[in-house]
Design an enzyme around this catalytic site. Structure first.
Site, short mmCIF file in Angstrom:
data_model
loop_
_atom_site.label_atom_id
_atom_site.label_comp_id
_atom_site.label_asym_id
_atom_site.label_seq_id
_atom_site.Cartn_x
_atom_site.Cartn_y
_atom_site.Cartn_z
N ILE A 70 -32.95 -3.95 5.21
CA ILE A 70 -33.71 -2.94 4.51
C ILE A 70 -32.79 -1.82 4.02
O ILE A 70 -33.05 -1.14 3.04
CB ILE A 70 -34.83 -2.41 5.43
CG1 ILE A 70 -36.00 -1.95 4.58
CG2 ILE A 70 -34.36 -1.32 6.35
CD1 ILE A 70 -37.30 -2.02 5.27
N ASP A 71 -31.65 -1.67 4.72
CA ASP A 71 -30.70 -0.60 4.39
C ASP A 71 -29.93 -0.88 3.11
O ASP A 71 -29.28 0.01 2.57
CB ASP A 71 -29.70 -0.40 5.54
CG ASP A 71 -30.36 0.08 6.82
OD1 ASP A 71 -31.53 0.50 6.76
OD2 ASP A 71 -29.70 0.04 7.87
N ARG A 120 -43.47 26.01 3.41
CA ARG A 120 -42.67 25.52 4.53
C ARG A 120 -41.53 24.64 4.04
O ARG A 120 -41.66 23.98 3.03
CB ARG A 120 -43.51 24.60 5.41
CG ARG A 120 -44.37 25.25 6.39
CD ARG A 120 -45.22 24.17 7.05
NE ARG A 120 -46.09 24.76 8.03
CZ ARG A 120 -47.24 24.22 8.42
NH1 ARG A 120 -47.64 23.09 7.89
NH2 ARG A 120 -47.98 24.81 9.33
N HIS A 129 -40.77 3.02 11.30
CA HIS A 129 -41.02 1.61 10.99
C HIS A 129 -42.09 1.39 9.92
O HIS A 129 -42.28 0.25 9.49
CB HIS A 129 -41.35 0.86 12.28
CG HIS A 129 -40.18 0.82 13.21
ND1 HIS A 129 -39.88 1.85 14.06
CD2 HIS A 129 -39.19 -0.09 13.36
CE1 HIS A 129 -38.77 1.57 14.72
NE2 HIS A 129 -38.32 0.40 14.31
#
Ligand code: F6P
Length: 342
Positions: free
Chosen positions: A132-133, A168, A272
């Site tokens: 996935i990286d 924020r 995940h």
């Protein structure tokens, strides 16, 4: 001919599309039989299999995860003293016992590293890259990456509106152990104010954290500050391949931003969610193409090779070569994103 199939390492959307393509081409076209091994290398180590026929792959194209299960079981670790020999011998014995004449291993550098060792010892193996990286040097893209980027982009879109309402700082931590491809692509697509990646250590005292009213920061889990002592990473457990389990940099950043600016900061760890669920069209097509080419490679006897996407073509590269180089985000790609920081 009976072909074994396994999926190893962290799962990602598109694994089932590969399995389906192997079976849907291999049975009618070549008359092969398939046997699925459960949970990565645990399956061949323990002889744990499931039948894999046309019926078994029906309807799985859009399904995330892997019908075979996955694990980070490392056959080389259990017998480190013997250089991994006994694990490999057990696998070879089980393959012979089950009449498996060739193996298709779908995985990242760890899974394919074992596949390369087995192939060197005479087991016919073809590799399909999965991470996935998107960090394997030999292939332009791996399936699962596009899905993860789209999930992270949608999360960033949603975070923008709530960040602005509350004035924020919001930090979103995404996957990326050694490389920042998910952070870079999702951050660019989502219009992040800052993107932090492992390839480029960042400074905690950086100007933009202090002056921007409500920055939206995308940080890869493997990103590190130049001031290493700012890091109190609690979780240092290792997996079977010796990788540190990451996570926590987002919270470290939020604490620092609050301390330095006096403004509120919150962190979302996407975790995940990036790996789950249905694959995008791009990932389904890429995974399907890898599957078709992998079973053709078995038929051609192109063992020891991994499928890779180079440009628009699927090509074969030696497994050993394919897993040796990590594909980092080049400085010039990061510079393109930096144009929009602030
Ligand atoms: O290697 C892929 C990856 O998704 C990394 O980005 C992440 O660090 C790791 O897997 C987490 O894996 P797991 O939680 O399954 O051990």
């Amino acid at each position: 001919m009976r072909i074994g199939v396994l999926t190893g390492g962290g799962d990602c959307p598109g694994l089932n599309a590969v399995i389906r393509a192997l079976v849907r081409r291999g049975i009618p076209e070549y008359g092969y039989e398939f046997l699925g091994f459960r949970d990565g290398w645990r399956g061949p180590l323990e002889g744990d299999t499931i039948p894999l026929d046309i019926q078994a792959v029906r309807g799985i194209l859009p399904r995330g995860g892997t019908i075979l299960g996955s694990s980070r079981t490392n056959p080389l670790a259990e017998s480190a003293a013997s250089g991994g020999r006994s694990g490999l011998e057990r696998i070879k014995g089980n393959l012979a016992g089950l009449g498996v004449e060739a193996l298709v291993a779908i995985g990242g550098e760890d899974t394919l590293g074992v596949a390369g060792r087995l192939n060197a010892e005479g087991v016919p193996v073809v590799g399909v890259p999965k991470t996935i990286d998107n960090d394997l040097g030999a292939t332009d893209y791996t399936f699962g990456f596009d899905t993860a980027v789209n999930i992270a982009m949608e999360a960033i879109d949603r975070l923008h509106t709530t960040a602005e309402s509350h004035h924020r700082a919001l930090i979103i931590e995404v996957m990326g152990r050694h490389v920042g491809w998910i952070a870079l692509h999702a951050g660019m697509a989502g219009g992040a104010n800052v993107i932090l990646i492992p390839e480029k250590p960042f400074s905690m005292v950086e100007h933009r954290f202090q002056t921007r009213y409500a920055p939206l920061v995308v940080v890869a889990e493997g990103a590190r500050p130049e001031e290493e002592d700012a890091l109190a990473l609690a979780d240092q457990r290792l997996d079977a391949f010796g990788h540190v389990r990451l996570g926590g940099i987002g919270q470290v950043l939020a604490n620092e931003i609050e301390k330095r600016t006096g403004k509120e900061a919150r962190t979302t760890v996407l975790g995940h969610i990036q790996r789950g669920g249905t694959p995008t069209a791009f990932d389904r097509v890429l995974a399907t193409r890898f599957g078709v080419h992998a079973i053709d490679a078995v038929h051609e006897g192109a063992f020891g090779m991994m499928m890779a996407l180079q440009g628009t073509q699927i090509v074969h590269v030696p497994i050993a070569e394919a897993t040796s180089e990590l594909k980092l985000v080049p400085p010039e790609r990061y510079a393109e994103a930096e144009v929009f920081f602030g």
